[in-house]
Design an enzyme around this catalytic site. Structure first.
Site, PDB file in Angstrom:
ATOM      1  N   LEU A  38       0.836  -1.201   0.000  1.00 43.19           N
ATOM      2  CA  LEU A  38       0.000   0.000   0.000  1.00 43.19           C
ATOM      3  C   LEU A  38       0.874   1.255   0.000  1.00 43.19           C
ATOM      4  O   LEU A  38       2.079   1.188   0.236  1.00 43.19           O
ATOM      5  CB  LEU A  38      -0.900  -0.008   1.247  1.00 43.19           C
ATOM      6  CG  LEU A  38      -1.901  -1.170   1.341  1.00 43.19           C
ATOM      7  CD1 LEU A  38      -2.558  -1.202   2.721  1.00 43.19           C
ATOM      8  CD2 LEU A  38      -2.971  -1.076   0.255  1.00 43.19           C
ATOM      9  N   THR A  41       2.600   5.818  -5.141  1.00 40.52           N
ATOM     10  CA  THR A  41       3.891   6.357  -5.582  1.00 40.52           C
ATOM     11  C   THR A  41       4.657   6.942  -4.403  1.00 40.52           C
ATOM     12  O   THR A  41       5.848   6.690  -4.224  1.00 40.52           O
ATOM     13  CB  THR A  41       3.656   7.450  -6.651  1.00 40.52           C
ATOM     14  OG1 THR A  41       2.968   6.867  -7.748  1.00 40.52           O
ATOM     15  CG2 THR A  41       4.968   8.053  -7.133  1.00 40.52           C
ATOM     16  N   CYS A  42       3.969   7.729  -3.585  1.00 44.85           N
ATOM     17  CA  CYS A  42       4.625   8.451  -2.484  1.00 44.85           C
ATOM     18  C   CYS A  42       5.452   7.529  -1.590  1.00 44.85           C
ATOM     19  O   CYS A  42       6.629   7.765  -1.365  1.00 44.85           O
ATOM     20  CB  CYS A  42       3.569   9.191  -1.668  1.00 44.85           C
ATOM     21  SG  CYS A  42       4.196   9.910  -0.162  1.00 44.85           S
ATOM     22  N   LYS A  51      13.329  10.772   0.272  1.00 46.47           N
ATOM     23  CA  LYS A  51      13.754  11.448   1.505  1.00 46.47           C
ATOM     24  C   LYS A  51      14.787  10.625   2.259  1.00 46.47           C
ATOM     25  O   LYS A  51      15.683  11.171   2.902  1.00 46.47           O
ATOM     26  CB  LYS A  51      12.552  11.743   2.414  1.00 46.47           C
ATOM     27  CG  LYS A  51      12.072  13.169   2.331  1.00 46.47           C
ATOM     28  CD  LYS A  51      11.234  13.506   1.134  1.00 46.47           C
ATOM     29  CE  LYS A  51      11.885  13.956  -0.100  1.00 46.47           C
ATOM     30  NZ  LYS A  51      10.994  14.131  -1.236  1.00 46.47           N
ATOM     31  N   VAL A 179      11.097  19.931  -9.162  1.00 41.75           N
ATOM     32  CA  VAL A 179      11.312  19.362  -7.828  1.00 41.75           C
ATOM     33  C   VAL A 179      12.069  18.031  -7.887  1.00 41.75           C
ATOM     34  O   VAL A 179      13.052  17.816  -7.174  1.00 41.75           O
ATOM     35  CB  VAL A 179       9.948  19.145  -7.129  1.00 41.75           C
ATOM     36  CG1 VAL A 179      10.149  18.752  -5.696  1.00 41.75           C
ATOM     37  CG2 VAL A 179       9.113  20.392  -7.214  1.00 41.75           C
ATOM     38  N   ALA A 266      12.992  14.214 -15.781  1.00 41.42           N
ATOM     39  CA  ALA A 266      12.133  14.778 -14.720  1.00 41.42           C
ATOM     40  C   ALA A 266      11.416  15.995 -15.272  1.00 41.42           C
ATOM     41  O   ALA A 266      11.603  17.117 -14.816  1.00 41.42           O
ATOM     42  CB  ALA A 266      12.979  15.131 -13.503  1.00 41.42           C
ATOM     43  N   ASP A 309      -3.594  13.591  -7.585  1.00 46.90           N
ATOM     44  CA  ASP A 309      -2.887  13.883  -8.835  1.00 46.90           C
ATOM     45  C   ASP A 309      -3.763  13.629 -10.060  1.00 46.90           C
ATOM     46  O   ASP A 309      -3.462  14.130 -11.143  1.00 46.90           O
ATOM     47  CB  ASP A 309      -1.633  12.994  -8.969  1.00 46.90           C
ATOM     48  CG  ASP A 309      -0.492  13.457  -8.086  1.00 46.90           C
ATOM     49  OD1 ASP A 309      -0.717  14.335  -7.235  1.00 46.90           O
ATOM     50  OD2 ASP A 309       0.627  12.941  -8.250  1.00 46.90           O
ATOM     51  N   HIS A 441      14.302  30.896  21.844  1.00 50.00           N
ATOM     52  CA  HIS A 441      15.674  31.149  21.394  1.00 50.00           C
ATOM     53  C   HIS A 441      16.576  30.064  21.958  1.00 50.00           C
ATOM     54  O   HIS A 441      16.442  29.713  23.137  1.00 50.00           O
ATOM     55  CB  HIS A 441      16.139  32.521  21.906  1.00 50.00           C
ATOM     56  CG  HIS A 441      17.565  32.810  21.597  1.00 50.00           C
ATOM     57  ND1 HIS A 441      17.976  33.159  20.330  1.00 50.00           N
ATOM     58  CD2 HIS A 441      18.675  32.752  22.372  1.00 50.00           C
ATOM     59  CE1 HIS A 441      19.290  33.331  20.338  1.00 50.00           C
ATOM     60  NE2 HIS A 441      19.741  33.096  21.565  1.00 50.00           N
TER      61      HIS A 441
HETATM   62  P1  NAI Z   1       8.110  19.863 -12.668  1.00 45.63           P
HETATM   63  O1  NAI Z   1       6.910  20.241 -13.449  1.00 45.63           O
HETATM   64  O2  NAI Z   1       8.282  20.339 -11.272  1.00 45.63           O
HETATM   65  O3  NAI Z   1       9.428  20.317 -13.479  1.00 45.63           O
HETATM   66  C1  NAI Z   1       9.693  19.882 -14.792  1.00 45.63           C
HETATM   67  C2  NAI Z   1      10.729  20.782 -15.430  1.00 45.63           C
HETATM   68  O4  NAI Z   1      11.125  20.217 -16.690  1.00 45.63           O
HETATM   69  C3  NAI Z   1      10.191  22.176 -15.746  1.00 45.63           C
HETATM   70  O5  NAI Z   1      11.067  23.136 -15.183  1.00 45.63           O
HETATM   71  C4  NAI Z   1      10.172  22.217 -17.271  1.00 45.63           C
HETATM   72  O6  NAI Z   1      10.408  23.523 -17.793  1.00 45.63           O
HETATM   73  C5  NAI Z   1      11.302  21.255 -17.637  1.00 45.63           C
HETATM   74  N1  NAI Z   1      11.219  20.666 -18.996  1.00 45.63           N
HETATM   75  C6  NAI Z   1      10.114  20.178 -19.616  1.00 45.63           C
HETATM   76  N2  NAI Z   1      10.448  19.705 -20.858  1.00 45.63           N
HETATM   77  C7  NAI Z   1      11.775  19.896 -21.010  1.00 45.63           C
HETATM   78  C8  NAI Z   1      12.701  19.614 -22.084  1.00 45.63           C
HETATM   79  N3  NAI Z   1      12.344  19.030 -23.231  1.00 45.63           N
HETATM   80  N4  NAI Z   1      14.004  19.976 -21.920  1.00 45.63           N
HETATM   81  C9  NAI Z   1      14.413  20.567 -20.766  1.00 45.63           C
HETATM   82  N5  NAI Z   1      13.578  20.835 -19.729  1.00 45.63           N
HETATM   83  C10 NAI Z   1      12.279  20.505 -19.846  1.00 45.63           C
HETATM   84  O7  NAI Z   1       8.142  18.272 -12.753  1.00 45.63           O
HETATM   85  P2  NAI Z   1       8.880  17.146 -11.890  1.00 45.63           P
HETATM   86  O8  NAI Z   1      10.089  17.677 -11.211  1.00 45.63           O
HETATM   87  O9  NAI Z   1       9.034  16.007 -12.834  1.00 45.63           O
HETATM   88  O10 NAI Z   1       7.825  16.797 -10.770  1.00 45.63           O
HETATM   89  C11 NAI Z   1       6.547  16.271 -11.129  1.00 45.63           C
HETATM   90  C12 NAI Z   1       5.532  16.550 -10.065  1.00 45.63           C
HETATM   91  O11 NAI Z   1       5.817  15.843  -8.883  1.00 45.63           O
HETATM   92  C13 NAI Z   1       5.464  18.024  -9.713  1.00 45.63           C
HETATM   93  O12 NAI Z   1       4.115  18.438  -9.737  1.00 45.63           O
HETATM   94  C14 NAI Z   1       6.014  18.093  -8.323  1.00 45.63           C
HETATM   95  O13 NAI Z   1       5.388  19.096  -7.564  1.00 45.63           O
HETATM   96  C15 NAI Z   1       5.745  16.702  -7.769  1.00 45.63           C
HETATM   97  N6  NAI Z   1       6.760  16.351  -6.789  1.00 45.63           N
HETATM   98  C16 NAI Z   1       6.776  16.997  -5.596  1.00 45.63           C
HETATM   99  C17 NAI Z   1       7.752  16.739  -4.676  1.00 45.63           C
HETATM  100  C18 NAI Z   1       7.760  17.515  -3.404  1.00 45.63           C
HETATM  101  O14 NAI Z   1       6.755  18.097  -3.050  1.00 45.63           O
HETATM  102  N7  NAI Z   1       8.875  17.571  -2.682  1.00 45.63           N
HETATM  103  C19 NAI Z   1       8.809  15.751  -4.906  1.00 45.63           C
HETATM  104  C20 NAI Z   1       8.711  15.171  -6.211  1.00 45.63           C
HETATM  105  C21 NAI Z   1       7.714  15.447  -7.088  1.00 45.63           C
END
Ligand code: NAI
Length: 462
Positions: A38, A41-42, A51, A179, A266, A309, A441
């Site tokens: 269960l 993805t997370c 993490k 991210v 990514a 999502d 503090h």
């Molecule tokens: P993202 O949408 O955050 O970033 C993707 C990046 O790829 C963008 O900056 C975009 O401009 C770039 N990109 C797209 N096509 C490209 C290309 N052909 N060449 C070069 N750059 C390109 O997506 P990411 O990092 O894959 O994360 C997916 C989702 O997962 C997000 O919504 C994120 O918030 C979530 N996530 C959140 C985490 C957290 O809260 N700590 C951890 C991991 C994921």
């Protein structure tokens, strides 16, 4: 045919939290999950394992860079990659088993297998069809494909493959400075890989406060990550154990390539609703493939709901959890609510980045009069003692009413510090409310208070 008040499809943070709250509210509940464990993805291939690797490699960084400064001398640790992966696996297992325990405790049936909805009121899992008064789609998301790039999860990987590379690569190219790219890029940079991030836009972490973006990128560069900005990746070619990443500059259309032992793709995620049968049911989707929902997470088909999502909004585990709890309340006849204006976002690099509410750029675009109170961690005693003085807290407040409109933090424990501001925003607090609250503090939290003070008569330590 088993009969339920609610069947939740998917056991990620949205789905499992929804199932638990439904059960707590007295609804007979089942949750469908096709993975062996269960948590979605997370827990299995996302937030939790990443993490664990971020924590382990941060410890390594501390040992290599800061121990001797504190008088801790001796042999610095070497990396046993297999053991690090085993630690990561153990972390996953204790968490996923925890959800199994909570399901048993709350008398939630785990329907093992991949679910589909043959008709409203029915969920099919394997050969069995179950009856449900209400169905909640919580099927999450998957990595988006990038044209010209074939993922093999060995050399060219998504976040899933990046969590279990056979060895630490010498050279890694990360496509996308979002991210995922920056968190996992940091992990491998700390382990000694030469990491180059190729990003389409001119700034990292799209949508974030511009000042945070700049400081964040500068900090990551200091940690050894390289960036190729304004470059669109055109394709990746794999020959034997090497990959070559071809990109085109957006400025002058010139092309260049980068060699790598591993490539992390990514570039975003997309909703995962394959195999549910939504098209035949007539469940409306957005142009981006998200399940369309109303303000109460109801889809276009009666008694079918969707969260997380799979629907619109930020793809964040905690946003899905909030929707899971809220939809459970709606199904139990209560008033479920999510305040989308106060959903924090955190990047778990070091320093961490955390944000909530509006950015300065958004406020300017809205033409809203605001003030910005900023405080550098350089003025925070605890941060200085802990070699964690890079970064700042910025609080944005309405110029006239002083009401907090947003906050942006880059610095130690930013992901925890942000919540004080989230609570304040939920209560409609003014920056002065934070400024007048006594903060212990020496804590990092004092930097939040100082930023609030900077919205008024001024911070003390800057
Ligand atoms: P993202 O949408 O955050 O970033 C993707 C990046 O790829 C963008 O900056 C975009 O401009 C770039 N990109 C797209 N096509 C490209 C290309 N052909 N060449 C070069 N750059 C390109 O997506 P990411 O990092 O894959 O994360 C997916 C989702 O997962 C997000 O919504 C994120 O918030 C979530 N996530 C959140 C985490 C957290 O809260 N700590 C951890 C991991 C994921």
């Amino acid at each position: 045919m088993a009969s339920y008040d609610v069947i939740v499809i998917g056991s990620g943070p949205g789905g499992y939290v929804c199932a638990i709250r439904c059960a707590q509210l007295g609804l007979k509940t089942a949750c469908v999950e096709g993975r062996e464990t269960l948590g979605g993805t997370c827990l299995n291939v996302g937030c939790i394992p990443s993490k664990a690797l971020l924590h382990a490699t941060h410890m390594l960084h501390e040992a290599e860079h800061n121990f001797s400064k504190m008088g801790l001398k001796g042999k610095s640790p070497s990396v046993d990659w297999k053991q690090m992966l085993a630690y990561k696996q153990e972390t996953i297992e204790t968490n996923t088993k925890g959800i199994e325990f909570l399901f048993k405790k709350n008398k939630i049936d785990w329907l093992k297998g991949w679910g589909s909805i043959p008709q409203a009121g029915r969920v099919k899992v394997g050969d069995e069809v179950h009856e449900a008064k209400n169905i909640v789609i919580a099927t999450g998301s998957e990595s988006s494909a990038l044209p010209g790039v074939e993922v093999d999860e060995k050399i060219v990987v998504t976040s899933t493959g990046a969590l279990e590379l056979a060895s630490v690569p010498k050279k890694m190219v990360v496509i996308g400075a979002g991210v995922i790219g920056l968190e996992l890029g940091s992990v491998y940079a700390r382990l000694g890989a030469e990491v180059t991030v190729v990003e389409y836009l001119d700034a990292i972490t799209p949508g974030m406060d511009a000042e945070v973006q700049k400081t964040f990128q500068r900090t990551l560069k200091k940690q050894g990550l390289s960036f190729v900005m304004g470059a669109a990746v055109q394709g990746v070619e794999v020959k034997g154990k090497k990959a070559s990443v071809r990109y085109k500059s957006r400025k002058d259309d010139s092309e260049a390539t980068l060699d790598a032992d591993a490539v992390l793709v990514a570039t975003g995620r997309r909703p995962f609703t394959d195999g549910l049968g939504l098209e035949d049911l007539g469940v409306a989707l957005t142009a981006r493939g998200q399940v369309k929902t109303d303000a109460h997470w109801a889809t276009s088909v009666r008694d079918i709901y969707a969260i997380g999502d799979a629907i619109e909004g930020p793809m964040l585990a905690h946003k899905a959890e909030d929707e899971g709890m809220a939809v459970a309340e709606v199904l139990a006849g209560k008033a479920g609510h999510v305040n989308y204006g106060v959903i924090p976002g955190v990047i778990y690099t070091h320093p961490e980045v955390a944000t909530v509410g509006l950015t300065e750029e958004q406020l300017k675009a809205e033409g809203r009069a605001y003030k910005a109170g900023k405080f550098s961690f350089m003025g925070n005693g605890r941060a200085k003692a802990n070699f964690a003085a890079d970064g700042f807290v910025k609080i944005l407040a309405d110029k006239t009413t002083d009401r907090i409109l947003g906050a942006h933090i880059i610095g130690p424990m930013a992901g925890d510090l942000i919540h004080e501001i989230c609570v304040a925003m939920e209560f409609g607090a003014a920056a002065q409310d934070l400024a007048m609250t006594c903060h212990a503090h020496p804590t990092y939290s004092e930097a939040v208070r100082e930023a609030a003070l900077a919205c008024g008569d001024g911070a003390i330590h800057s």
